[in-house]
Design a protein around this motif. Structure first.
Motif, mmCIF file in Angstrom:
data_model
loop_
_atom_site.group_PDB
_atom_site.id
_atom_site.type_symbol
_atom_site.label_atom_id
_atom_site.label_comp_id
_atom_site.label_asym_id
_atom_site.label_seq_id
_atom_site.Cartn_x
_atom_site.Cartn_y
_atom_site.Cartn_z
ATOM 1 N N ASP A 36 85.221 46.861 -63.909
ATOM 2 C CA ASP A 36 84.525 48.348 -63.471
ATOM 3 C C ASP A 36 84.151 49.101 -64.421
ATOM 4 O O ASP A 36 84.743 49.030 -65.600
ATOM 5 N N LEU A 37 82.715 49.378 -64.697
ATOM 6 C CA LEU A 37 82.117 49.864 -65.821
ATOM 7 C C LEU A 37 82.330 51.443 -66.002
ATOM 8 O O LEU A 37 82.137 52.211 -67.026
ATOM 9 N N TYR A 39 80.608 53.374 -64.223
ATOM 10 C CA TYR A 39 79.393 54.412 -64.014
ATOM 11 C C TYR A 39 79.255 54.654 -62.317
ATOM 12 O O TYR A 39 79.805 54.246 -61.527
ATOM 13 N N ARG A 40 78.954 55.871 -62.108
ATOM 14 C CA ARG A 40 78.704 56.513 -60.963
ATOM 15 C C ARG A 40 77.347 57.019 -60.716
ATOM 16 O O ARG A 40 76.759 57.609 -61.656
ATOM 17 N N ILE A 41 76.761 56.853 -59.571
ATOM 18 C CA ILE A 41 75.280 57.378 -59.311
ATOM 19 C C ILE A 41 75.335 57.826 -57.981
ATOM 20 O O ILE A 41 76.104 57.684 -56.901
#
Length: 50
Positions: A36-37, A39-41
């Motif tokens: 899991d990096l 990042y959320r979009i």
């Protein structure tokens, strides 16, 4: 079961998708490479189209 892949060809190995059996045999369990990096979009369409 251990998979060994040896090739004298310079052609790339074909794997059909992220969860491919070919990819798992060539590189090992997917869990070794999935991280899991953080990042959320989020996206939302408005009346103007943007």
């Amino acid at each position: 079961m251990t998979a060994r892949i040896a090739s004298s060809s310079s052609r790339p190995l074909g794997a059909d998708g992220v969860h491919s059996r070919t990819r798992a045999l060539a590189f090992g369990p997917e869990e070794r490479f999935v991280h899991d990096l953080g990042y959320r979009i989020s996206a939302r369409r408005t009346s103007s189209g943007w």
